[in-house]
Design a protein around this motif. Structure first.
Motif, short mmCIF file in Angstrom:
data_model
loop_
_atom_site.label_atom_id
_atom_site.label_comp_id
_atom_site.label_asym_id
_atom_site.label_seq_id
_atom_site.Cartn_x
_atom_site.Cartn_y
_atom_site.Cartn_z
N MET A 128 0.80 -1.22 0.00
CA MET A 128 0.00 0.00 0.00
C MET A 128 0.84 1.27 0.00
SD MET A 128 -3.12 -0.97 -0.22
CE MET A 128 -3.95 0.57 0.12
N SER A 129 2.11 1.16 0.28
CA SER A 129 2.96 2.36 0.37
C SER A 129 3.12 3.06 -0.97
CB SER A 129 4.33 1.98 0.93
OG SER A 129 4.98 1.07 0.05
N SER A 130 2.93 2.35 -2.08
CA SER A 130 3.09 2.96 -3.39
C SER A 130 1.76 3.12 -4.14
CB SER A 130 4.04 2.11 -4.25
OG SER A 130 3.52 0.79 -4.41
N VAL A 131 0.67 2.72 -3.52
CA VAL A 131 -0.64 2.77 -4.18
C VAL A 131 -1.17 4.20 -4.15
CG1 VAL A 131 -3.05 2.07 -3.96
CG2 VAL A 131 -1.23 0.38 -3.72
N ASN A 132 -1.66 4.68 -5.31
CA ASN A 132 -2.27 6.01 -5.35
C ASN A 132 -3.77 5.97 -5.65
OD1 ASN A 132 -2.43 5.58 -8.14
ND2 ASN A 132 -0.51 6.65 -8.51
#
Length: 356
Positions: free
Chosen positions: A19-23
């Motif tokens: 989730m750290s890179s999900v936009n």
């Protein structure tokens, strides 16, 4: 989808490195989620880049908490809210603390009659002043005035608080108990600044009245508590994309010709729910073996109905894709006793049966 699966999913998503890179995040709209009350336990704890969210939440307080948590990183927010009861929770201070200065697109759907519209939903919308594209699909039970929601109300309480607003689409159904009689033109004339709008007012014997106001072209796929007096059948195909229809009338029965018109006006209808305990008056005009076809209808819901509507849909209609049926026990037993071949054909593919 089971509650256990959803709970497990929530535990995973709060700490998933992915989730750290999900936009952009979109979750099954038939699975309402709950946002933790404790802000230290963030819903999207690992998602600092998340800007677009499309989600279904259980209650309005969940929506308020999520907006507070996402704050200025949020650009687009599409939310459906299932349970309209806020209860004894006071969320005023939480609404006032919302700071979504970069939110440009907002779509909110609440199809159950909302009691806290004046107290909470209006202040919430007023705090989202950066919105440029707004879509509202709402059902509102008016408790603090004796007026339906109209154009003046929208301009005064919502539009005037969104100085950047450039597109506003809506379908709002407001309900009043003991509603005074209002001319339809009075509602139409309230939309001084908006021309592509229409409306309808219906009054019932149970002393309730309701008013639908909607922008054109019609954006919703659902119509609730539609009576014989609703302008469902027009030559502009206004409601052609509606897939869910709830019929209610305590003034006049739904006759065979009404259902014939539905198949033409709503060719994509998938869910039909009926509340009407009035006996049909024009049964003598019905031609034998003249079956009405609902080509896409998959869910049929009978609650408080006269037996005529059971016969109408089972014995005088063709339902080739019916897979889910909700029906009263007495109606079902009567249909079974009639041993009608068309009724048997219509039930061949039913996978889910709820007897109420």
């Amino acid at each position: 989808m089971t509650d256990g699966f959803i709970d497990a999913f929530l535990v995973w998503i709060r700490s998933a490195p992915l989730m750290s890179s999900v936009n952009s995040f979109e979750f099954d709209h038939y699975a309402p989620l709950i946002v933790p009350v404790n802000n230290e336990n963030l819903f999207f704890a690992q998602s600092s880049y998340l800007t677009d969210v499309s989600i279904t939440l259980k209650e309005l307080p969940d929506c308020v908490r999520l907006l507070n948590q996402l704050g200025s990183q949020l650009y687009s927010f599409t939310v459906s809210i299932v349970d309209v009861c806020v209860g004894n929770i006071d969320i005023t201070s939480e609404i006032e603390s919302i700071y979504c200065c970069n939110l440009k697109k907002l779509k909110m759907t609440i199809y159950r009659n909302m009691l806290a519209y004046e107290k909470y939903l209006i202040p919430l919308l007023q705090h989202l002043s950066s919105v440029k594209y707004l879509t509202l699909l709402l059902a509102i039970y008016i408790t603090e005035s004796n007026r339906f929601v109209d154009g003046f109300h929208l301009e005064r309480n919502i539009v005037s608080y969104m100085p950047h607003l450039c597109q506003f689409d809506f379908h709002i159904r407001s309900v009043l108990k003991k509603s005074p009689y209002i001319e339809l033109d009075t509602i139409r004339q309230s939309f001084v600044k908006r021309k592509s709008v229409d409306c309808t007012i219906e009054y019932f014997n149970n002393r309730y009245g309701q008013c639908h106001i909607y922008s054109l072209p019609f954006i919703g796929n659902r119509l609730d508590f539609i009576s014989n007096r609703f302008p469902l059948f027009d030559n502009k195909n206004t409601f052609i994309n509606v897939t869910m229809l709830l019929l209610f009338d305590d003034v006049k029965p739904f006759e065979n010709v009404f259902f014939e018109h539905i198949t033409l006006a709503l060719p994509h209808l998938r869910t039909l729910e009926i509340f009407n305990e009035l006996e049909q008056e024009e049964k003598a005009k019905i031609r034998k073996n003249n079956y009405i076809e609902f080509s896409h209808l998959s869910t049929l819901i009978f609650h408080y109905i006269h037996m005529d509507y059971g016969e109408q849909l089972f014995c005088r209609a063709h339902l080739p894709h019916l897979v889910e049926l909700v029906i009263r026990n007495d109606v079902l037993l009567t249909i079974i006793d009639q041993d009608n071949q068309q009724a048997r054909n219509n039930c061949l593919n039913v996978e889910t049966l709820f007897i109420v």
